[in-house]
Scaffold this motif. Structure first.
Motif, short mmCIF file in Angstrom:
data_model
loop_
_atom_site.label_atom_id
_atom_site.label_comp_id
_atom_site.label_asym_id
_atom_site.label_seq_id
_atom_site.Cartn_x
_atom_site.Cartn_y
_atom_site.Cartn_z
N TYR A 32 0.65 3.54 8.30
CA TYR A 32 1.25 3.19 9.78
C TYR A 32 0.68 1.60 10.10
O TYR A 32 1.16 0.98 10.97
N VAL A 33 -0.30 1.12 9.45
CA VAL A 33 -0.96 -0.06 9.85
C VAL A 33 -0.96 -1.14 8.79
O VAL A 33 -1.72 -2.36 8.98
N THR A 34 -0.45 -0.93 7.67
CA THR A 34 -0.44 -1.89 6.66
C THR A 34 0.94 -1.83 5.95
O THR A 34 1.87 -1.11 5.98
N ASP A 35 1.40 -2.89 5.14
CA ASP A 35 2.37 -3.24 4.24
C ASP A 35 1.86 -2.94 2.94
O ASP A 35 0.96 -2.82 2.44
N ALA A 36 2.91 -2.46 2.28
CA ALA A 36 2.68 -2.22 0.73
C ALA A 36 2.18 -3.54 0.20
O ALA A 36 2.95 -4.62 0.18
N PRO A 37 1.32 -3.12 -0.83
CA PRO A 37 0.78 -4.41 -1.44
C PRO A 37 1.50 -4.87 -2.46
O PRO A 37 2.17 -4.09 -3.11
N THR A 38 1.62 -6.29 -2.94
CA THR A 38 2.36 -6.56 -3.89
C THR A 38 1.64 -6.38 -5.26
O THR A 38 2.34 -6.18 -6.26
N ALA A 39 0.57 -6.01 -5.31
CA ALA A 39 -0.28 -5.45 -6.56
C ALA A 39 -1.34 -4.37 -6.01
O ALA A 39 -1.80 -4.43 -5.04
N THR A 40 -1.11 -3.14 -7.10
CA THR A 40 -1.93 -2.00 -7.03
C THR A 40 -3.00 -1.96 -7.72
O THR A 40 -3.04 -2.66 -9.02
N ARG A 41 -4.24 -1.44 -7.22
CA ARG A 41 -5.38 -1.25 -8.15
C ARG A 41 -5.50 0.22 -8.77
O ARG A 41 -4.95 1.18 -7.92
N ASP A 42 -5.97 0.29 -9.76
CA ASP A 42 -6.23 1.83 -10.54
C ASP A 42 -7.36 2.54 -9.60
O ASP A 42 -8.40 1.77 -9.31
N ALA A 43 -6.92 3.72 -9.22
CA ALA A 43 -7.89 4.49 -8.42
C ALA A 43 -9.28 4.52 -9.33
O ALA A 43 -10.24 4.30 -8.72
N VAL A 44 -9.07 4.93 -10.40
CA VAL A 44 -10.38 5.12 -11.10
C VAL A 44 -11.27 3.92 -11.46
O VAL A 44 -12.35 3.94 -11.27
N SER A 253 -5.81 -0.08 -2.70
CA SER A 253 -5.47 -1.42 -2.34
C SER A 253 -5.00 -1.43 -1.01
O SER A 253 -5.30 -2.35 -0.41
N ARG A 254 -4.12 -0.39 -0.52
CA ARG A 254 -3.87 -0.37 0.50
C ARG A 254 -4.93 -0.05 1.69
O ARG A 254 -4.98 -0.66 2.87
N ALA A 255 -5.54 0.57 1.37
CA ALA A 255 -6.89 1.23 2.20
C ALA A 255 -7.63 -0.01 2.47
O ALA A 255 -8.21 -0.13 3.62
N VAL A 256 -7.94 -0.88 1.42
CA VAL A 256 -8.69 -2.19 1.49
C VAL A 256 -8.24 -3.04 2.75
O VAL A 256 -8.83 -3.63 3.32
N GLN A 257 -6.82 -3.03 2.65
CA GLN A 257 -6.05 -3.86 3.77
C GLN A 257 -6.62 -3.39 5.07
O GLN A 257 -6.78 -4.40 6.05
N VAL A 258 -6.79 -2.29 5.31
CA VAL A 258 -7.28 -1.84 6.67
C VAL A 258 -8.63 -2.36 6.92
O VAL A 258 -9.06 -2.75 8.01
#
Length: 363
Positions: A32-44, A253-258
């Motif tokens: 709801y408060v971020t845009d899709a990142p251009t690059a994603t990071r592996d969760a592990v 990646s998206r959570a870090v944006q927040v």
């Protein structure tokens, strides 16, 4: 006075507030408060990188072990806190207002969604004003409440089948089901019309087209009303666990944006990755406690605190989309764990122990 019980209960409250404070402002619906990142990071890889810092590892491990140890100690000791017992007695008088809480918690966001131009969730833009405003107002008025809730549930499930992003608003499912089980309660149009229809000599009573059907349905479903607490806590618990696992831990990646967007590290000066892990693990933990029904009211209080911190910490977060969770968590806090919960099992076990101790010895 049970001093160990008071200390244990106070410790649980302090830990809960501390966790909520750390995780609350990062616990919104990330989409709801971020845009899709251009690059994603592996969760592990992200988690491994964060925990490679000894301080982060110590904080995560220490917090996790501390909370688990406290919950285990409470499970063994089962302390009695007079304040909590008094609160339970007070909340018992609020149960009749739960249908009203649920109608407000679903009706208001449905009306808002209709006027704002999205379908259930801000992540799904759609022009469905007439449908959602109609459902919302009928719920708020409490008119044909069970039928409207069933229509809302079918609408949500049908839309979900075509748009998986609606899973972000999955709390509507237990909300609608709970309203179907409970009905409108009072104050409501259904209650007022029922009183008029049931009064001798009224004109409406002669033409009421649904009274017989509604009464028969209510009689058949009455025995299932006691499971409302179970439906709510399991549904909301799964929603919280989903947000923690999928939106935080699996989507760092998206959570870090927040964290970066709202400068959350200035609130609590820790690594941004620790914010994400803390928020995710806290939401999962609260969700699991609600699902199993262990210290249900305490878990609901922590969840409510997290939502409040989100409300004040993220100024552009669509608050209207969280009203459903606010209302349902309030209902869970009022009802407690209900049947099929660990709380209920522990309470029954305690009653059996007291009954056994009360039996005079044969000696």
């Amino acid at each position: 006075m049970d001093r160990p019980g008071v200390r244990s209960g106070s410790a649980l409250l302090v830990v809960g507030i501390a966790l909520a404070t750390l995780a609350g402002r990062a616990s919104a619906h990330v989409d709801y408060v971020t845009d899709a990142p251009t690059a994603t990071r592996d969760a592990v890889e992200f988690a491994a990188e964060v925990l490679a810092d000894p301080l982060n590892l110590a904080l995560v491990a220490g917090g996790t072990v501390g909370v688990v140890a406290l919950l285990a100690a409470l499970f063994v000791t089962r302390p009695t806190v007079p304040d909590i017992e008094a609160l339970r007695a007070a909340l018992a008088d609020y149960r009749e207002y739960v249908p009203w809480m649920l109608r407000l918690s679903l009706g208001l966001p449905l009306v808002g969604a209709g006027f704002a131009g999205y379908l259930f969730s801000p992540a799904v833009p759609a022009e469905a004003r007439v449908l959602q405003v109609g459902l919302g107002f009928l719920l708020l008025f409490g008119l044909a409440t069970r039928a409207v809730a069933a229509a809302g549930l079918l609408t949500y499930l049908a839309a979900l089948a075509f748009n998986p992003a609606l899973v972000l608003a999955v709390e509507y499912v237990p909300g609608f089901v709970a309203i179907i089980l409970l009905g409108s309660g009072r104050p409501s149009a259904d209650h007022m019309l029922g009183v008029v229809a049931g009064s001798s000599g009224t004109y409406y009573g002669r033409i009421d087209p649904v009274r017989g059907v509604a009464e028969r349905f209510a009689e058949r479903i009455e025995s299932h009303e006691r499971y409302v607490a179970t439906v709510l806590r399991v549904g909301v618990g799964l929603a919280f666990a989903y947000l923690g696992l999928v939106e935080k831990l699996a989507n760092p990646s998206r959570a870090v944006q927040v964290v970066d967007r709202y400068d959350l590290t200035a609130v609590v000066p820790v690594d941004p990755g620790l914010w994400v892990l803390g928020a995710g693990l806290t939401e999962i933990g609260v969700g699991l406690l609600l699902v199993v029904g262990y210290y249900t009211r305490g878990a609901a209080a922590v969840a409510f605190t997290m939502l409040v911190l989100t409300l004040f910490g993220l100024p552009d977060d669509p608050v209207l989309a969280h009203i459903t969770l606010f209302g349902m968590i309030s209902a869970i806090f009022t009802l407690g764990g209900g049947p099929l919960s660990l709380d209920a099992w522990l309470s029954a076990a305690g009653d059996r122990d007291r009954d056994r101790d009360a039996v005079p010895s044969a000696d």
